[in-house]
Design a protein around this motif. Sequence first.
Motif, PDB file in Angstrom:
ATOM      1  N   ALA A  18       0.827  -1.203   0.000  1.00 15.77           N
ATOM      2  CA  ALA A  18       0.000   0.000   0.000  1.00 15.77           C
ATOM      3  C   ALA A  18       0.865   1.259   0.000  1.00 15.77           C
ATOM      4  CB  ALA A  18      -0.924  -0.003   1.204  1.00 15.77           C
ATOM      5  N   ARG A  19       1.982   1.240   0.681  1.00 16.98           N
ATOM      6  CA  ARG A  19       2.863   2.411   0.723  1.00 16.98           C
ATOM      7  C   ARG A  19       3.645   2.599  -0.561  1.00 16.98           C
ATOM      8  NH1 ARG A  19       5.249   2.809   6.813  1.00 16.98           N
ATOM      9  NH2 ARG A  19       3.276   3.408   7.762  1.00 16.98           N
ATOM     10  N   ILE A  20       3.931   1.518  -1.254  1.00 23.86           N
ATOM     11  CA  ILE A  20       4.701   1.624  -2.500  1.00 23.86           C
ATOM     12  C   ILE A  20       3.923   2.433  -3.526  1.00 23.86           C
ATOM     13  CG2 ILE A  20       5.618   0.312  -4.450  1.00 23.86           C
ATOM     14  CD1 ILE A  20       6.383  -1.873  -2.448  1.00 23.86           C
ATOM     15  N   GLY A  21       2.665   2.074  -3.741  1.00 24.14           N
ATOM     16  CA  GLY A  21       1.812   2.843  -4.640  1.00 24.14           C
ATOM     17  C   GLY A  21       1.979   2.537  -6.108  1.00 24.14           C
ATOM     18  N   SER A  22       3.084   1.991  -6.544  1.00 27.91           N
ATOM     19  CA  SER A  22       3.309   1.683  -7.954  1.00 27.91           C
ATOM     20  C   SER A  22       2.897   0.244  -8.233  1.00 27.91           C
ATOM     21  CB  SER A  22       4.789   1.877  -8.294  1.00 27.91           C
ATOM     22  OG  SER A  22       5.061   1.353  -9.576  1.00 27.91           O
ATOM     23  N   ILE A  23       1.938   0.096  -9.102  1.00 30.82           N
ATOM     24  CA  ILE A  23       1.461  -1.244  -9.449  1.00 30.82           C
ATOM     25  C   ILE A  23       2.576  -2.045 -10.112  1.00 30.82           C
ATOM     26  CG2 ILE A  23      -0.165  -2.517 -10.903  1.00 30.82           C
ATOM     27  CD1 ILE A  23      -2.123  -0.196 -10.485  1.00 30.82           C
ATOM     28  N   PHE A  24       3.329  -1.386 -10.988  1.00 34.35           N
ATOM     29  CA  PHE A  24       4.416  -2.070 -11.691  1.00 34.35           C
ATOM     30  C   PHE A  24       5.455  -2.595 -10.709  1.00 34.35           C
ATOM     31  CE2 PHE A  24       8.626  -1.890 -13.701  1.00 34.35           C
ATOM     32  CZ  PHE A  24       8.438  -2.848 -14.681  1.00 34.35           C
ATOM     33  N   PHE A  25       5.848  -1.768  -9.732  1.00 40.91           N
ATOM     34  CA  PHE A  25       6.851  -2.185  -8.758  1.00 40.91           C
ATOM     35  C   PHE A  25       6.334  -3.334  -7.896  1.00 40.91           C
ATOM     36  CE2 PHE A  25       9.236  -1.785  -4.746  1.00 40.91           C
ATOM     37  CZ  PHE A  25      10.507  -1.985  -5.257  1.00 40.91           C
ATOM     38  N   VAL A  26       5.066  -3.257  -7.485  1.00 39.85           N
ATOM     39  CA  VAL A  26       4.472  -4.322  -6.673  1.00 39.85           C
ATOM     40  C   VAL A  26       4.472  -5.635  -7.458  1.00 39.85           C
ATOM     41  CG1 VAL A  26       2.314  -5.125  -5.627  1.00 39.85           C
ATOM     42  CG2 VAL A  26       3.105  -2.799  -5.224  1.00 39.85           C
ATOM     43  N   GLN A  27       4.138  -5.561  -8.753  1.00 44.26           N
ATOM     44  CA  GLN A  27       4.125  -6.770  -9.571  1.00 44.26           C
ATOM     45  C   GLN A  27       5.529  -7.320  -9.798  1.00 44.26           C
ATOM     46  OE1 GLN A  27       1.901  -5.397 -12.902  1.00 44.26           O
ATOM     47  NE2 GLN A  27      -0.069  -5.729 -11.908  1.00 44.26           N
ATOM     48  N   CYS A  28       6.503  -6.434  -9.946  1.00 46.01           N
ATOM     49  CA  CYS A  28       7.895  -6.885 -10.074  1.00 46.01           C
ATOM     50  C   CYS A  28       8.359  -7.584  -8.792  1.00 46.01           C
ATOM     51  CB  CYS A  28       8.811  -5.713 -10.401  1.00 46.01           C
ATOM     52  SG  CYS A  28       8.629  -5.109 -12.081  1.00 46.01           S
ATOM     53  N   VAL A  29       8.002  -7.001  -7.669  1.00 41.67           N
ATOM     54  CA  VAL A  29       8.371  -7.614  -6.385  1.00 41.67           C
ATOM     55  C   VAL A  29       7.684  -8.969  -6.233  1.00 41.67           C
ATOM     56  CG1 VAL A  29       8.174  -7.367  -3.872  1.00 41.67           C
ATOM     57  CG2 VAL A  29       8.942  -5.444  -5.259  1.00 41.67           C
ATOM     58  N   ALA A  30       6.409  -9.060  -6.663  1.00 40.64           N
ATOM     59  CA  ALA A  30       5.700 -10.341  -6.590  1.00 40.64           C
ATOM     60  C   ALA A  30       6.379 -11.381  -7.473  1.00 40.64           C
ATOM     61  CB  ALA A  30       4.243 -10.156  -7.013  1.00 40.64           C
ATOM     62  N   LEU A  31       6.851 -10.974  -8.641  1.00 40.30           N
ATOM     63  CA  LEU A  31       7.559 -11.892  -9.535  1.00 40.30           C
ATOM     64  C   LEU A  31       8.872 -12.357  -8.914  1.00 40.30           C
ATOM     65  CD1 LEU A  31       7.755 -13.227 -12.334  1.00 40.30           C
ATOM     66  CD2 LEU A  31       8.906 -11.153 -13.107  1.00 40.30           C
ATOM     67  N   VAL A  32       9.607 -11.419  -8.332  1.00 38.92           N
ATOM     68  CA  VAL A  32      10.874 -11.768  -7.679  1.00 38.92           C
ATOM     69  C   VAL A  32      10.614 -12.702  -6.493  1.00 38.92           C
ATOM     70  CG1 VAL A  32      12.799 -10.813  -6.336  1.00 38.92           C
ATOM     71  CG2 VAL A  32      12.090  -9.727  -8.468  1.00 38.92           C
ATOM     72  N   ARG A  33       9.528 -12.462  -5.758  1.00 37.23           N
ATOM     73  CA  ARG A  33       9.175 -13.323  -4.626  1.00 37.23           C
ATOM     74  C   ARG A  33       8.917 -14.749  -5.093  1.00 37.23           C
ATOM     75  NH1 ARG A  33       4.081 -11.390  -1.655  1.00 37.23           N
ATOM     76  NH2 ARG A  33       3.118 -12.588  -3.285  1.00 37.23           N
TER      77      ARG A  33
END
Length: 184
Positions: A18-33
């Motif tokens: 929620a704090r990140i705010g960038s959908i692209f960054f959240v999705q990249c982090v999910a992919l890395v996870r």
Amino acid sequence: MRMLRLAKLGAIWERIEARIGSIFFVQCVALVRVLFIVIGICHWNACIFWLVGLPSNLFSELMDEESQSQYFNSPHWTTILRATDSEKELWRWLDRPLPEAYVFCFYWTLGVMRTMPAEVTPVNLPERLFVLIFMFFALSAFAICVSLITQAFFKKLGTKRRCAPHPLLARVHNRRTRNPNLGD
């Protein structure tokens, strides 16, 4: 208690997203996870597969003396003589350097998660049972990981498609998600 810790970890992760705010960054982090989960599964299985292939290991230490001797003298995937086209001499995985053996076990594990690699065949009952159990787990784990990767990709693609015809709306949406205090 561990389940409560996992629930707490999930809540913390949601706050970070929620704090990140960038959908692209959240999705990249999910992919890395997801990729780290696959790497973790491959690492642990590679280590266990190596242990199962050793003539004397943690599991054989639980056996009685006669069973240990029988297990030690039986063939194992690490003790079978092998030959390659590039090397004229016969060799065993047990005699290879440990980093090379680890990389092979990691590669073999990833291969089992997709298909069944032909480089090593389990040669005794404990090895076959281990591979059978891991294959059932790996089939499910790999399918889940592929679906998570696909889902992350299509979420990104869907967001881009929704905002593509309306660049002004996309900019307004981005400003509002970055600063939710902006009024209508």
